[in-house]
Scaffold this motif. Structure first.
Motif, PDB file in Angstrom:
ATOM      1  N   ASN A   1      46.369  24.860  18.136  1.00 30.35           N
ATOM      2  CA  ASN A   1      47.759  24.426  17.970  1.00 30.35           C
ATOM      3  C   ASN A   1      47.932  22.908  17.944  1.00 30.35           C
TER       4      ASN A   1
ATOM      5  N   TRP B   1      47.540  20.440  20.211  1.00 30.86           N
ATOM      6  CA  TRP B   1      48.421  20.044  21.295  1.00 30.86           C
ATOM      7  C   TRP B   1      48.641  18.541  21.365  1.00 30.86           C
TER       8      TRP B   1
ATOM      9  N   THR C   1      51.282  22.254  30.669  1.00 33.10           N
ATOM     10  CA  THR C   1      50.419  23.415  30.913  1.00 33.10           C
ATOM     11  C   THR C   1      49.774  23.340  32.284  1.00 33.10           C
TER      12      THR C   1
ATOM     13  N   LEU D   1      52.672  30.422  26.946  1.00 35.50           N
ATOM     14  CA  LEU D   1      52.451  31.844  27.179  1.00 35.50           C
ATOM     15  C   LEU D   1      50.993  32.172  27.485  1.00 35.50           C
ATOM     16  N   TRP D   2      50.069  31.850  26.572  1.00 33.64           N
ATOM     17  CA  TRP D   2      48.670  32.206  26.786  1.00 33.64           C
ATOM     18  C   TRP D   2      48.046  31.444  27.962  1.00 33.64           C
TER      19      TRP D   2
ATOM     20  N   GLY E   1      60.401  23.424  22.759  1.00 32.30           N
ATOM     21  CA  GLY E   1      60.121  24.836  23.000  1.00 32.30           C
ATOM     22  C   GLY E   1      59.002  25.030  24.003  1.00 32.30           C
ATOM     23  N   TRP E   2      58.929  26.250  24.526  1.00 33.73           N
ATOM     24  CA  TRP E   2      57.984  26.553  25.604  1.00 33.73           C
ATOM     25  C   TRP E   2      57.014  27.663  25.242  1.00 33.73           C
ATOM     26  N   ASN E   3      56.972  28.085  23.988  1.00 29.92           N
ATOM     27  CA  ASN E   3      56.087  29.178  23.587  1.00 29.92           C
ATOM     28  C   ASN E   3      54.611  28.860  23.819  1.00 29.92           C
ATOM     29  N   PHE E   4      54.262  27.585  23.777  1.00 28.74           N
ATOM     30  CA  PHE E   4      52.859  27.193  23.953  1.00 28.74           C
ATOM     31  C   PHE E   4      52.321  27.527  25.345  1.00 28.74           C
TER      32      PHE E   4
ATOM     33  N   GLU F   1      52.249  18.642  25.886  1.00 29.89           N
ATOM     34  CA  GLU F   1      51.923  20.067  26.051  1.00 29.89           C
ATOM     35  C   GLU F   1      50.782  20.248  27.044  1.00 29.89           C
TER      36      GLU F   1
END
Length: 202
Positions: free
Chosen positions: A29, A31, A39, A114-115, A109-112, A35
């Motif tokens: 992605n 980063w 994380t 999730l994993w 956004g905060w989708n990054f 990010e």
């Protein structure tokens, strides 16, 4: 503790795997430094949650040298005193840290997350389970257990913050994620060492 023996422990290998998942996500992605920092802020919270679970789960522990408001804490009062104190202090530390990140390292956004969240939560849950018997068998000083997360996350975040201010591209971010992983696994090994020391033998 002999590091050449520690690296074969399942919890150690799981920690490396969790960090590898995050590094892979960062590469795919591309980063940014922001990010990366958010994380590992999240990982720090997860570490704190499982430290509270570990403290609450202990059946035998020492309160030697523990004082609160100038008074020695006895064993029976140690958990009811230190667990709420840790929750407040650790939570407040991360609240201030989050304000700093929101001011200087904003993300869209905060989708990054999730994993990485799943990887770190699974890692720390399994690590707690795999080390539970050994931790219960040791006479652990509860005060040292309160300090352990700070000893683990502060060096980790110093490395990451340095990387954040230097990062100009994804390659630099990845280098600092690798350095962070090294710091993480060394402090993890020390935390689960009976003596708190690590020896590296050939």
């Amino acid at each position: 503790m002999n590091l050449t023996k520690v690296i074969y422990k399942p919890s150690f290998l799981l920690l490396i795997l969790a960090n590898a998942v995050v590094i892979a996500v960062a590469i795919v992605n591309k980063w940014s430094a922001a990010e990366m920092l958010w994380t590992y802020w999240l990982q720090s919270l997860i570490i704190g949650v499982f430290q509270v679970i570990k403290m609450a789960d202990l059946k035998q522990f020492s309160a030697q040298g523990l004082e609160f408001n100038g008074r020695q804490i006895n064993v029976s009062a140690a958990k009811p005193t230190l667990i709420p104190f840790f929750l407040f202090h650790y939570g407040f530390f991360h609240f201030i840290y989050a304000i700093f990140l929101a001011q200087f390292f904003r993300v869209d956004g905060w989708n990054f997350l999730l994993w990485p969240a799943l990887a770190f939560a699974a890692n720390h849950a399994l690590s707690f389970y795999l080390n539970r018997t050994a931790d219960r068998a040791r006479m652990i000083n509860l005060g040292q257990l309160v300090l352990a997360p700070y000893r683990r996350i502060i060096p980790m975040h110093i490395v990451l913050m340095l990387g954040a201010f230097l990062a100009a591209n994804t390659a630099v971010v990845i280098i600092f994620l690798l350095l962070k992983t090294i710091v993480d696994v060394i402090t993890h090994a020390r935390e689960h060492s009976p003596t708190g020391e690590i020896k590296i033998d050939a």
